[in-house]
Design a protein around this motif. Structure first.
Motif, PDB file in Angstrom:
ATOM      1  N   LEU A 139      30.076  22.772  44.511  1.00  0.00           N
ATOM      2  CA  LEU A 139      30.706  22.799  43.191  1.00  0.00           C
ATOM      3  C   LEU A 139      32.225  22.833  43.235  1.00  0.00           C
ATOM      4  O   LEU A 139      32.889  22.388  42.289  1.00  0.00           O
ATOM      5  N   ASN A 140      32.809  23.370  44.285  1.00  0.00           N
ATOM      6  CA  ASN A 140      34.258  23.561  44.355  1.00  0.00           C
ATOM      7  C   ASN A 140      34.968  22.228  44.602  1.00  0.00           C
ATOM      8  O   ASN A 140      34.779  21.615  45.657  1.00  0.00           O
ATOM      9  N   THR A 171      31.440  29.019  36.803  1.00  0.00           N
ATOM     10  CA  THR A 171      32.473  28.687  37.784  1.00  0.00           C
ATOM     11  C   THR A 171      33.812  28.561  37.071  1.00  0.00           C
ATOM     12  O   THR A 171      33.872  28.124  35.912  1.00  0.00           O
ATOM     13  N   ASN A 219      33.191  26.159  33.940  1.00  0.00           N
ATOM     14  CA  ASN A 219      31.911  25.465  33.784  1.00  0.00           C
ATOM     15  C   ASN A 219      30.816  26.521  33.685  1.00  0.00           C
ATOM     16  O   ASN A 219      30.619  27.316  34.610  1.00  0.00           O
ATOM     17  N   PRO A 222      32.049  20.277  40.190  1.00  0.00           N
ATOM     18  CA  PRO A 222      31.706  21.412  39.329  1.00  0.00           C
ATOM     19  C   PRO A 222      30.602  21.117  38.321  1.00  0.00           C
ATOM     20  O   PRO A 222      29.975  22.047  37.798  1.00  0.00           O
TER      21      PRO A 222
END
Length: 610
Positions: A473-474, A425, A434, A490
């Motif tokens: 995750l965002n 990410t 990440n 994240p």
């Protein structure tokens, strides 16, 4: 008739027997045996969709809500035995249609569905994703020769209207099929929040009304090409286009909790419009072998794309007090591309022993460009703290093998799946990256025992995983409500679940009963952790510990007379979570139960009452 047959040593020779064909003209015959029913396989339960009253005019979500162990909320969230994390497949494969069940599954009607498979403990053949199990929706493929088709019309309140048209043309070499659909649906919601700040002695309330209105259009085209009796190639594709309108209005009031005096109040109006194009293609090659109908080689390639172009405006009108807010606007450009390549081989060594081998490679590439602007001194200024461009790239490679034995009394199926996950990410605005790479083993095992023609038992185990999605995750901020914000994390890790179940099946002439117990143990449990500061509630997913769930479920169908059927479904589960996050204890326990009882009456003139 042959009489006086001589038997010597336990055998008899009847010689040659000649048969002669006789043509007989029959009167018109009506067959009406389309009742929905549930049957049991070694590693799954199968809900066959009939044409009874309970399925007429339904969409896929409403139909799922009638399947034992499955529950669908009014917002379209699907749970299995009370747990989320359900993987929904279409014809045994992931589909763009199933990514957002609340929206896209509504475009599938019950008459398009042949059966729904409930797989609470999937074998190693299936992708390990989905901690509570798999729901596989198998669509009908019309095999009538010549030209045939159907038209369906549905309507409902709140607004849920659709029309569908299907057409099928089959020849000796080709089977051409198409489906067209269009519709409109709305999801109105009344929302009320109350935040009490015990440090500053203030209370903030927000009361509002939200709408999600959507027009959708879809088309499915496909063809089966029969190279010969043993080889078939299928190519199909579908395209869906959605137009969203999401108006909302919220009134905010801020009080002094000590004396109840009004500090400030204001009104916030949102106007959101979005277009969502979606497309998918499937290429499948099926190779059968002459020695057995179950001896198969299957290769499939699938590509799917989902896009969202969304714009929102937020207008704030002060009513009382001196708090000041700026008008805001957002723009979202979202693109998701996925590709799946699968190779499956099934080899029966006998009528009792079968081997399965296969592999799968899954690629997911997602980008979300989110921009927030505020109206300052008559000009729109980008807010760098809320604006971000998030990229999500995940690859999963898996291989599996299973071996199954089915005897007269005993049945066994065991398997092992190995999956490697490579995740990356990237927040481009802040240059934050990440990377995660991990490999996992997912064993599975199923045992069945037929005690008699009436009673059977099944014991199953599987290991599962839930990988965090893009929105988990965002770390973006959702600004629909300045005082209630959802964020991603994240650094979130996957959940891992071990699932056990023991099921008994009793089938009598007029009664069928299925009852069982199950146990799930989950590590690295993902929970939505809420923090509160300055009247702002922030919800963010975190790994907090372990969770245990034990439950009992039973369902039955009883037909004491030919014009009445009684069916029921009951599920009870107890769960206990043990966890800690940032010195805060997250231990929690509770129970949950659901039940449903349905009676169906056959009336004269082919009417039915439920």
């Amino acid at each position: 008739e042959i009489r006086d047959i001589p038997v010597n040593g336990g055998t008899a020779d009847l010689g040659q027997i000649a048969l002669e064909k006789v043509n007989t003209v029959l009167d018109e015959v009506q067959l009406r045996a389309e009742k929905s029913s549930t049957e049991f396989k070694l590693d799954r339960r199968v809900f066959n969709v009939g044409q009874d009253l309970s399925t007429t005019g339904m969409g896929a979500l409403e139909l799922l809500n009638n399947v034992p162990s499955v529950n669908v909320s009014i917002e379209g969230d699907v749970t299995l035995r009370g747990s989320s994390g359900v993987q929904i497949l279409i014809d045994g494969k992931p589909s763009i249609i199933a990514d957002d069940p609340a929206n896209t599954l509504s475009s599938i009607t019950a008459d398009m569905i042949e059966r729904i498979e409930v797989i609470t403990n999937p074998s190693a053949k299936y992708d390990a994703e989905g901690t509570s199990g798999i729901l596989n929706i198998v669509l009908k493929k019309d095999d009538k020769t010549g030209m045939n088709g159907s038209v369906t019309l549905n309507t409902g309140i709140p607004d849920r209207h659709s029309i569908g048209f299907s057409l099928n043309r089959r020849t000796e070499k080709f089977n051409l099929f198409t489906q067209l659909g269009a519709g409109y649906r709305s999801l109105p919601r009344d929302v009320e929040n109350r935040n009490e700040d015990y440090v500053n002695n203030t209370t903030l309330t927000s009361v509002g009304e939200e709408f999600r209105n959507e027009n959708f259009y879809n088309i499915i085209l496909g063809s089966d090409y029969y190279i010969n009796d043993l080889n078939v190639i299928t190519l199909s594709g579908n395209y869906t286009y959605e137009i969203e309108d999401q108006p909302s209005e919220t009134d905010f009031t801020l009080f002094d909790s000590t004396n109840g005096d009004l500090i400030s109040s204001w009104n916030r109006v949102e106007s959101t419009e979005a277009t969502n194009p979606k497309w998918q293609f499937d290429l499948q090659y099926k190779r059968e072998f002459e020695d057995s109908d179950d001896h198969l080689l299957l290769f499939s390639a699938q590509g799917r794309f989902f896009g969202k172009d969304q714009a929102s405006e937020f207008d704030v009108t002060p009513i009382e007090g001196d708090l000041e807010f700026n008008d805001q606007e957002t723009e979202t450009e979202f693109q998701q591309g996925e590709f799946i390549f699968k190779l499956d081989y099934t080899k029966p060594f006998s009528n009792r022993l079968t081997m399965e081998l296969g592999s799968q490679y899954f690629i997911s590439d997602v980008g979300n460009d989110f921009t927030v602007r505020e109206l300052i001194d008559g000009e729109w200024v980008t807010d760098p703290d809320l604006t971000n461009n998030f990229e999500f790239d995940q690859k999963v490679f898996g291989v599996y093998g299973t071996l199954a034995y089915e005897g007269d009394k005993w049945g066994f199926k065991g398997g092992l799946r190995i999956e490697n996950t490579d995740l990356d990410t990237y927040l481009t605005d802040t240059d934050e990256r990440n990377e995660q790479n991990y490999t996992n083993l997912f064993p599975s095992g199923h045992i069945s025992y037929k005690l008699s023609d009436v009673t059977s038992f099944q014991l199953g185990y599987s290991a599962r995983i839930y990988r965090p999605r893009l929105w988990d995750l965002n770390p973006f901020f959702n600004i629909r409500n300045d005082f209630f914000i959802r964020q991603g994390n994240p650094n979130l890790q996957p959940e891992y679940t071990d699932s056990f179940e023991l099921t008994s099946i009793l089938v009598f002439e007029k009664l069928s009963l299925n009852a069982g117990v199950y146990y799930l143990y989950t590590r690295d449990v993902i929970e939505r952790v809420t923090t509160f500061k300055d009247n702002v509630t922030i919800v963010r997913p975190e790994n907090v510990g372990t969770n245990q769930r034990i439950g009992f479920e039973a369902n039955f169908k009883y037909s004491p007379i030919n014009w009445f059927t009684l069916s029921g479904d009951f599920n009870y589960g107890y769960f206990q979570r043990d966890g800690e996050f940032e010195d805060q204890v997250f231990d929690f326990n509770g129970d949950q139960s659901t039940s449903r009882l349905t009676g169906k009456f056959k009336l004269p003139a082919q009417f039915e009452l439920e």
